[in-house]
Design an enzyme around this catalytic site. Structure first.
Site, PDB file in Angstrom:
ATOM      1  CG  ASP A  13      -1.674  -1.308   1.362  1.00 42.13           C
ATOM      2  OD1 ASP A  13      -2.140  -1.811   0.330  1.00 42.13           O
ATOM      3  OD2 ASP A  13      -1.749  -1.834   2.482  1.00 42.13           O
ATOM      4  CG  ASN A  46      -2.528 -10.849  -2.425  1.00 41.10           C
ATOM      5  OD1 ASN A  46      -2.485 -10.684  -3.631  1.00 41.10           O
ATOM      6  ND2 ASN A  46      -1.528 -11.350  -1.734  1.00 41.10           N
ATOM      7  CG  HIS A  49      -2.057  -1.391  -7.776  1.00 42.32           C
ATOM      8  ND1 HIS A  49      -1.094  -1.096  -6.857  1.00 42.32           N
ATOM      9  CD2 HIS A  49      -1.611  -2.483  -8.427  1.00 42.32           C
ATOM     10  CE1 HIS A  49      -0.104  -1.967  -6.946  1.00 42.32           C
ATOM     11  NE2 HIS A  49      -0.401  -2.826  -7.889  1.00 42.32           N
ATOM     12  CB  THR A 139      -6.511 -10.184   1.447  1.00 41.48           C
ATOM     13  OG1 THR A 139      -5.931 -11.198   0.618  1.00 41.48           O
ATOM     14  CG2 THR A 139      -5.438  -9.155   1.786  1.00 41.48           C
ATOM     15  CB  ALA A 308      -7.273  -0.837  -2.277  1.00 44.29           C
ATOM     16  CB  THR A 310      -9.643  -6.270   3.456  1.00 44.76           C
ATOM     17  OG1 THR A 310      -8.606  -5.397   3.920  1.00 44.76           O
ATOM     18  CG2 THR A 310      -9.023  -7.517   2.869  1.00 44.76           C
TER      19      THR A 310
HETATM   20  P1  IMP Z   1      -2.559 -12.839   1.971  1.00 42.09           P
HETATM   21  O1  IMP Z   1      -1.592 -12.346   0.967  1.00 42.09           O
HETATM   22  O2  IMP Z   1      -3.990 -12.507   1.634  1.00 42.09           O
HETATM   23  O3  IMP Z   1      -2.373 -14.304   2.274  1.00 42.09           O
HETATM   24  O4  IMP Z   1      -2.298 -12.086   3.370  1.00 42.09           O
HETATM   25  C1  IMP Z   1      -1.082 -12.255   4.094  1.00 42.09           C
HETATM   26  C2  IMP Z   1      -0.658 -10.935   4.731  1.00 42.09           C
HETATM   27  O5  IMP Z   1      -0.259 -10.024   3.719  1.00 42.09           O
HETATM   28  C3  IMP Z   1      -1.756 -10.228   5.520  1.00 42.09           C
HETATM   29  O6  IMP Z   1      -1.159  -9.534   6.594  1.00 42.09           O
HETATM   30  C4  IMP Z   1      -2.308  -9.240   4.523  1.00 42.09           C
HETATM   31  O7  IMP Z   1      -2.950  -8.145   5.145  1.00 42.09           O
HETATM   32  C5  IMP Z   1      -1.036  -8.828   3.819  1.00 42.09           C
HETATM   33  N1  IMP Z   1      -1.253  -8.354   2.445  1.00 42.09           N
HETATM   34  C6  IMP Z   1      -1.508  -9.094   1.354  1.00 42.09           C
HETATM   35  N2  IMP Z   1      -1.618  -8.325   0.279  1.00 42.09           N
HETATM   36  C7  IMP Z   1      -1.417  -7.075   0.670  1.00 42.09           C
HETATM   37  C8  IMP Z   1      -1.363  -5.820  -0.019  1.00 42.09           C
HETATM   38  O8  IMP Z   1      -1.499  -5.731  -1.242  1.00 42.09           O
HETATM   39  N3  IMP Z   1      -1.131  -4.731   0.752  1.00 42.09           N
HETATM   40  C9  IMP Z   1      -0.917  -4.813   2.093  1.00 42.09           C
HETATM   41  N4  IMP Z   1      -0.937  -5.952   2.770  1.00 42.09           N
HETATM   42  C10 IMP Z   1      -1.192  -7.081   2.064  1.00 42.09           C
END
Ligand code: IMP
Length: 456
Positions: A13, A46, A49, A139, A308, A310
């Site tokens: 982010d 996940n 943008h 996410t 953006a 969740t």
């Molecule tokens: P996952 O990628 O959904 O399995 O989440 C694993 C960790 O990465 C969690 O703490 C999410 O909040 C974080 N995360 C995943 N994608 C993003 C992103 O695009 N921006 C910020 N945090 C992310």
């Protein structure tokens, strides 16, 4: 020619989408007749943008990409690499809305090797999160279960399988292998199989034309010396190997991982670490400089710091150059891009340039990040650009009104920025060992002081 890799330095982010957009504009302004391609190389939906694009009606509109490279919003060629957790439905929706909103009409390339992320990946992810004693705070986009299936090999459904006539057979084969796991979480396999076939029928046909051997296609861009931008998702502390294990995502997101999967060479590219001036984090995981003194709350409000993907509120910390320096190391960075500068104008910025780990001072990031207590520089930094605006949407609402003042500051270039900000940048660059290419002063593309000389 523009050959760039763009990666998040912190917890995601950081505003990479805007940076990609600006780098695409930089390439467009060269007006050299070359093609421009933006490639997504890892992660999946996940990521999110948030971009602001001019619609067919000339109005500025918010456009969020999850599965496509944010380059989609710039109406240039886009590609999906083989390490991406590809959600075809999501991708199809984004392409369709890009066509509707601003008439997207460029090339789309998807590696035939790219794995497909299905609903069952999301269901497993959600089930695990909801039932975990120690949550990762994912996410729930299915990322972990997807990469497990890729690593397991016989449960990977490639894009080639997906668009081929064998898809139904392949899906059945994979669901059979995963039968026990899926039944435990309450999935009725035969019902799910039928629904999945139906749900993907049209989209598989629509996307088939994009399937390619991407590594060879990209050679063609190289040969013609076209502009190539590789776009990362998430941020360096979330890398599966080098991040804050176990609070990480499941992909290799550091930018150098992109090169072998795309058949490109590191030496042809400049790597840019995008660093939001203050780090943020969503999901579980320690943030050394977490603000508990009001700076965090006011930054959330002014910066609109909600995910953006969740919508979760992001936790905010003071600038952490120890994390930034490590990001420079791991990404083999050439340049930095500092974002969200306008959000903290008027604030007294503390900067962490050391950790205290069990009584020892260190500039290294330990595996157990929670052991690291921030040590702040003696001096603080303060600067003011213009009147504060309350949050991002307000900034956009009053975009036109503010523009002349912002434009004046932007046109004034680096030399004319407030001294407090220049001091910050100079010290930052000395500390991390890279120059700052862009200083982003607002949410809209172009609201950046760009030191183009560093790209030449
Ligand atoms: P996952 O990628 O959904 O399995 O989440 C694993 C960790 O990465 C969690 O703490 C999410 O909040 C974080 N995360 C995943 N994608 C993003 C992103 O695009 N921006 C910020 N945090 C992310």
């Amino acid at each position: 020619m523009v050959k760039l890799g763009i990666v998040g330095a912190l917890g995601g982010d950081e505003g990479k989408g805007k940076v990609v957009d600006e780098m695409v504009n930089y390439a467009k302004e060269l007006n050299d007749g070359k093609r421009i391609i933006v490639i997504r190389f890892q992660g999946g939906a996940n990521a999110g943008h948030t971009l602001y694009v001019k619609g067919k009606d000339g109005q500025l509109k918010q456009f969020i990409t999850h599965s496509s490279p944010s380059g989609l919003a710039s109406n240039v060629d886009i590609a999906i690499g083989p390490d991406v957790a590809f959600n075809p439905i999501n991708f199809y929706e984004e392409i369709t809305s890009a066509k509707e909103i601003f008439g997207f009409n460029k090339e789309v390339l998807i590696s035939e090797r790219t794995g497909i992320l299905f609903d069952h990946h999301k269901m497993i992810d959600a089930y695990r999160e909801d039932n975990a004693v120690k949550k990762i705070g994912t996410t729930k986009s299915g990322i972990g279960p997807f990469y497990e299936d890729n690593a397991r090999r016989n449960t990977r459904i490639t894009f080639n399988d997906y668009v081929s006539d064998n898809f139904s057979k392949k899906l059945k084969e994979v669901l059979d292998i995963k039968k026990l796991e899926l039944e435990v979480i309450g999935i009725d396999i035969s019902k799910y199989y039928n629904e999945t076939i139906l749900k993907h029928e049209k989209i598989r046909k629509e996307l088939k034309k994009y399937s390619c051997r991407l590594e060879y296609k990209l050679q063609d861009y190289l040969k013609r010396d076209d502009h190539i931008i590789i776009e990362g998702a998430q941020g360096s502390i979330l890398d599966i190997n080098m991040g804050t294990i176990p609070d990480v995502t499941s992909s290799h997101l550091l930018l150098p991982y992109a090169f072998p999967s795309l058949g490109l060479s590191r030496k042809d590219f400049k790597i840019i670490c995008v660093e939001k001036i203050y780090p943020t984090r969503v999901g579980s995981g320690y943030l050394p400089t977490l603000s508990e003194d009001g700076f965090g709350d006011s930054t959330v409000t002014r910066g609109g710091e909600f995910g953006a993907t969740t919508g979760r509120k992001r936790r905010v910390g003071y600038p952490d150059w120890v994390l930034a320096k490590r990001a420079a190391l791991l990404n083999d960075a050439d340049l930095f891009y500092l974002t969200r500068i306008d959000v903290v104008q008027g604030e007294e910025l503390k900067v962490c340039n050391e950790y205290d780990i069990d009584g020892e001072k260190s500039i290294e990031v330990p595996l157990e990040l929670s052991l690291a207590k921030p040590v702040y520089m003696d001096k603080t930094f303060t600067f003011r650009l213009w009147e504060n605006v309350d949050n991002v949407s307000k900034a956009l609402e009053v975009h036109d009104e503010l523009s002349p003042l912002r434009q004046k500051i932007i046109k004034g270039g680096y030399t004319n920025l407030p001294q407090g900000l220049k001091d910050f940048v100079e010290e930052h660059d000395k500390f991390v060992g890279c120059k700052t290419l862009g200083i982003s002063l607002g949410p809209a593309t172009g609201e950046t002081v760009l030191r183009k000389e560093f790209l030449e």
